[in-house]
Design a protein around this motif. Structure first.
Motif, PDB file in Angstrom:
ATOM      1  N   GLU A 185      19.713  20.551  27.374  1.00  0.00           N
ATOM      2  CA  GLU A 185      20.010  21.631  28.301  1.00  0.00           C
ATOM      3  C   GLU A 185      21.354  22.259  27.949  1.00  0.00           C
ATOM      4  OE1 GLU A 185      20.525  20.339  32.275  1.00  0.00           O
ATOM      5  OE2 GLU A 185      20.757  22.349  33.093  1.00  0.00           O
ATOM      6  N   VAL A 186      21.367  23.564  27.793  1.00  0.00           N
ATOM      7  CA  VAL A 186      22.603  24.272  27.484  1.00  0.00           C
ATOM      8  C   VAL A 186      23.426  24.421  28.759  1.00  0.00           C
ATOM      9  CG1 VAL A 186      23.606  26.429  26.673  1.00  0.00           C
ATOM     10  CG2 VAL A 186      21.527  25.531  25.586  1.00  0.00           C
ATOM     11  N   GLN A 187      24.684  24.077  28.661  1.00  0.00           N
ATOM     12  CA  GLN A 187      25.603  24.257  29.781  1.00  0.00           C
ATOM     13  C   GLN A 187      26.875  24.928  29.294  1.00  0.00           C
ATOM     14  OE1 GLN A 187      26.079  20.376  31.706  1.00  0.00           O
ATOM     15  NE2 GLN A 187      24.617  21.021  33.263  1.00  0.00           N
ATOM     16  N   LEU A 188      27.361  25.856  30.088  1.00  0.00           N
ATOM     17  CA  LEU A 188      28.622  26.538  29.824  1.00  0.00           C
ATOM     18  C   LEU A 188      29.487  26.408  31.071  1.00  0.00           C
ATOM     19  CD1 LEU A 188      27.119  29.810  28.287  1.00  0.00           C
ATOM     20  CD2 LEU A 188      28.075  27.890  27.029  1.00  0.00           C
ATOM     21  N   VAL A 189      30.706  25.968  30.889  1.00  0.00           N
ATOM     22  CA  VAL A 189      31.604  25.782  32.022  1.00  0.00           C
ATOM     23  C   VAL A 189      32.897  26.527  31.751  1.00  0.00           C
ATOM     24  CG1 VAL A 189      32.830  24.133  33.459  1.00  0.00           C
ATOM     25  CG2 VAL A 189      30.580  23.533  32.525  1.00  0.00           C
ATOM     26  N   GLU A 190      33.180  27.533  32.577  1.00  0.00           N
ATOM     27  CA  GLU A 190      34.413  28.292  32.449  1.00  0.00           C
ATOM     28  C   GLU A 190      35.503  27.679  33.313  1.00  0.00           C
ATOM     29  OE1 GLU A 190      31.061  31.511  32.813  1.00  0.00           O
ATOM     30  OE2 GLU A 190      31.616  29.609  33.765  1.00  0.00           O
ATOM     31  N   SER A 191      36.730  27.879  32.877  1.00  0.00           N
ATOM     32  CA  SER A 191      37.879  27.456  33.666  1.00  0.00           C
ATOM     33  C   SER A 191      39.072  28.319  33.271  1.00  0.00           C
ATOM     34  CB  SER A 191      38.178  25.977  33.454  1.00  0.00           C
ATOM     35  OG  SER A 191      38.491  25.714  32.090  1.00  0.00           O
ATOM     36  N   GLY A 192      40.119  28.241  34.090  1.00  0.00           N
ATOM     37  CA  GLY A 192      41.358  28.937  33.762  1.00  0.00           C
ATOM     38  C   GLY A 192      41.644  30.170  34.586  1.00  0.00           C
ATOM     39  N   GLY A 193      40.690  30.603  35.397  1.00  0.00           N
ATOM     40  CA  GLY A 193      40.944  31.754  36.239  1.00  0.00           C
ATOM     41  C   GLY A 193      42.004  31.457  37.288  1.00  0.00           C
ATOM     42  N   ASP A 194      42.709  32.506  37.690  1.00  0.00           N
ATOM     43  CA  ASP A 194      43.804  32.299  38.646  1.00  0.00           C
ATOM     44  C   ASP A 194      44.259  33.649  39.174  1.00  0.00           C
ATOM     45  OD1 ASP A 194      46.632  29.960  38.473  1.00  0.00           O
ATOM     46  OD2 ASP A 194      45.726  31.028  40.164  1.00  0.00           O
ATOM     47  N   LEU A 195      45.210  33.603  40.097  1.00  0.00           N
ATOM     48  CA  LEU A 195      45.890  34.794  40.599  1.00  0.00           C
ATOM     49  C   LEU A 195      47.178  34.951  39.801  1.00  0.00           C
ATOM     50  CD1 LEU A 195      46.500  37.065  42.674  1.00  0.00           C
ATOM     51  CD2 LEU A 195      47.474  35.275  44.141  1.00  0.00           C
ATOM     52  N   VAL A 196      47.386  36.132  39.226  1.00  0.00           N
ATOM     53  CA  VAL A 196      48.561  36.361  38.391  1.00  0.00           C
ATOM     54  C   VAL A 196      49.073  37.772  38.644  1.00  0.00           C
ATOM     55  CG1 VAL A 196      47.186  37.171  36.424  1.00  0.00           C
ATOM     56  CG2 VAL A 196      49.436  36.178  36.021  1.00  0.00           C
ATOM     57  N   GLN A 197      50.352  37.967  38.451  1.00  0.00           N
ATOM     58  CA  GLN A 197      50.927  39.301  38.617  1.00  0.00           C
ATOM     59  C   GLN A 197      50.659  40.156  37.390  1.00  0.00           C
ATOM     60  OE1 GLN A 197      55.115  38.764  39.569  1.00  0.00           O
ATOM     61  NE2 GLN A 197      54.664  38.842  41.753  1.00  0.00           N
ATOM     62  N   ALA A 198      50.652  41.451  37.599  1.00  0.00           N
ATOM     63  CA  ALA A 198      50.479  42.377  36.475  1.00  0.00           C
ATOM     64  C   ALA A 198      51.543  42.102  35.412  1.00  0.00           C
ATOM     65  CB  ALA A 198      50.584  43.814  36.969  1.00  0.00           C
ATOM     66  N   GLY A 199      51.110  42.141  34.167  1.00  0.00           N
ATOM     67  CA  GLY A 199      51.993  41.824  33.057  1.00  0.00           C
ATOM     68  C   GLY A 199      51.951  40.373  32.642  1.00  0.00           C
ATOM     69  N   GLY A 200      51.328  39.538  33.445  1.00  0.00           N
ATOM     70  CA  GLY A 200      51.249  38.120  33.154  1.00  0.00           C
ATOM     71  C   GLY A 200      50.127  37.771  32.195  1.00  0.00           C
ATOM     72  N   SER A 201      49.953  36.472  31.982  1.00  0.00           N
ATOM     73  CA  SER A 201      48.971  35.984  31.023  1.00  0.00           C
ATOM     74  C   SER A 201      48.126  34.864  31.629  1.00  0.00           C
ATOM     75  CB  SER A 201      49.664  35.440  29.765  1.00  0.00           C
ATOM     76  OG  SER A 201      50.379  36.446  29.097  1.00  0.00           O
ATOM     77  N   LEU A 202      46.932  34.740  31.118  1.00  0.00           N
ATOM     78  CA  LEU A 202      46.048  33.633  31.458  1.00  0.00           C
ATOM     79  C   LEU A 202      45.246  33.262  30.220  1.00  0.00           C
ATOM     80  CD1 LEU A 202      44.446  34.613  34.907  1.00  0.00           C
ATOM     81  CD2 LEU A 202      46.050  32.743  34.501  1.00  0.00           C
ATOM     82  N   ARG A 203      44.824  32.009  30.152  1.00  0.00           N
ATOM     83  CA  ARG A 203      43.897  31.594  29.101  1.00  0.00           C
ATOM     84  C   ARG A 203      42.662  31.006  29.750  1.00  0.00           C
ATOM     85  NH1 ARG A 203      44.338  27.156  24.217  1.00  0.00           N
ATOM     86  NH2 ARG A 203      44.099  25.702  25.966  1.00  0.00           N
ATOM     87  N   LEU A 204      41.546  31.630  29.488  1.00  0.00           N
ATOM     88  CA  LEU A 204      40.270  31.129  29.984  1.00  0.00           C
ATOM     89  C   LEU A 204      39.628  30.237  28.931  1.00  0.00           C
ATOM     90  CD1 LEU A 204      38.735  34.353  31.570  1.00  0.00           C
ATOM     91  CD2 LEU A 204      40.353  32.715  32.571  1.00  0.00           C
ATOM     92  N   SER A 205      38.902  29.234  29.404  1.00  0.00           N
ATOM     93  CA  SER A 205      38.182  28.329  28.513  1.00  0.00           C
ATOM     94  C   SER A 205      36.700  28.343  28.860  1.00  0.00           C
ATOM     95  CB  SER A 205      38.704  26.894  28.647  1.00  0.00           C
ATOM     96  OG  SER A 205      40.069  26.809  28.315  1.00  0.00           O
ATOM     97  N   CYS A 206      35.885  28.194  27.839  1.00  0.00           N
ATOM     98  CA  CYS A 206      34.439  28.085  28.020  1.00  0.00           C
ATOM     99  C   CYS A 206      33.990  26.867  27.220  1.00  0.00           C
ATOM    100  CB  CYS A 206      33.743  29.340  27.528  1.00  0.00           C
ATOM    101  SG  CYS A 206      31.923  29.227  27.508  1.00  0.00           S
ATOM    102  N   ALA A 207      33.667  25.799  27.917  1.00  0.00           N
ATOM    103  CA  ALA A 207      33.213  24.573  27.271  1.00  0.00           C
ATOM    104  C   ALA A 207      31.693  24.579  27.202  1.00  0.00           C
ATOM    105  CB  ALA A 207      33.709  23.355  28.042  1.00  0.00           C
ATOM    106  N   ALA A 208      31.165  24.429  26.002  1.00  0.00           N
ATOM    107  CA  ALA A 208      29.718  24.523  25.792  1.00  0.00           C
ATOM    108  C   ALA A 208      29.130  23.178  25.403  1.00  0.00           C
ATOM    109  CB  ALA A 208      29.416  25.550  24.705  1.00  0.00           C
ATOM    110  N   SER A 209      27.916  22.935  25.843  1.00  0.00           N
ATOM    111  CA  SER A 209      27.197  21.734  25.450  1.00  0.00           C
ATOM    112  C   SER A 209      25.709  22.053  25.371  1.00  0.00           C
ATOM    113  CB  SER A 209      27.440  20.593  26.444  1.00  0.00           C
ATOM    114  OG  SER A 209      26.990  20.953  27.734  1.00  0.00           O
ATOM    115  N   GLY A 210      24.978  21.207  24.637  1.00  0.00           N
ATOM    116  CA  GLY A 210      23.531  21.387  24.546  1.00  0.00           C
ATOM    117  C   GLY A 210      23.083  22.396  23.522  1.00  0.00           C
ATOM    118  N   LEU A 211      24.001  22.850  22.652  1.00  0.00           N
ATOM    119  CA  LEU A 211      23.618  23.778  21.606  1.00  0.00           C
ATOM    120  C   LEU A 211      24.411  23.469  20.346  1.00  0.00           C
ATOM    121  CD1 LEU A 211      26.351  25.616  21.723  1.00  0.00           C
ATOM    122  CD2 LEU A 211      25.061  26.980  23.369  1.00  0.00           C
ATOM    123  N   THR A 212      23.990  24.073  19.240  1.00  0.00           N
ATOM    124  CA  THR A 212      24.709  23.902  17.975  1.00  0.00           C
ATOM    125  C   THR A 212      25.856  24.894  17.967  1.00  0.00           C
ATOM    126  OG1 THR A 212      22.640  23.255  16.907  1.00  0.00           O
ATOM    127  CG2 THR A 212      24.504  23.846  15.478  1.00  0.00           C
TER     128      THR A 212
END
Length: 126
Positions: A1-28
């Motif tokens: 079974e393919v699963q994708l899990v995102e993380s890293g979202g947040d509240l940030v002020q304009a001009g700021g930075s964020l890093r989102l992650s997508c962890a995948a499983s069940g596929l090549t």
């Protein structure tokens, strides 16, 4: 079974930075294509960036070029979206999606992807 899990979202002020992650499983992972999409309230889902893990090809929407960077860590089966110089118009739910077909070509069209994560909220305040 393919699963994708995102993380890293947040509240940030304009001009700021964020890093989102997508962890995948069940596929090549090293053969697939992964895309990042976002959807703001009342708006259509739009493609933000994508990567073809087979050859490293990446694409970006014009609205994020020069500010966002997509990268792929094959050892961790994870794709990252580094978002810098964030603007209020970047606000939305960010989804990652996978096309598991071997040597899949990355693209920014939602219909090109078969599997989707649950999304992570990004809010940029002005």
């Amino acid at each position: 079974e393919v699963q994708l899990v995102e993380s890293g979202g947040d509240l940030v002020q304009a001009g700021g930075s964020l890093r989102l992650s997508c962890a995948a499983s069940g596929l090549t992972f090293d053969d697939c294509a992964i895309g990042w999409f976002r959807q703001a309230p009342g708006k259509k889902r739009e493609g933000v960036s994508c990567v073809s893990n087979s050859d490293g090809t990446t694409y970006y929407a014009d609205s994020v070029k020069g500010r966002f960077t997509i990268s792929s860590d094959v050892a961790k089966n994870t794709v990252y979206l580094q978002m810098n110089s964030l603007k209020p118009e970047d606000t939305g739910v960010y989804y990652c999606a996978a096309d598991p077909v071997p040597y899949a070509l990355a693209n920014l069209l939602a219909r090109g992807y078969d599997y989707w994560g649950q999304g992570t909220q990004v809010t940029v305040s002005s």
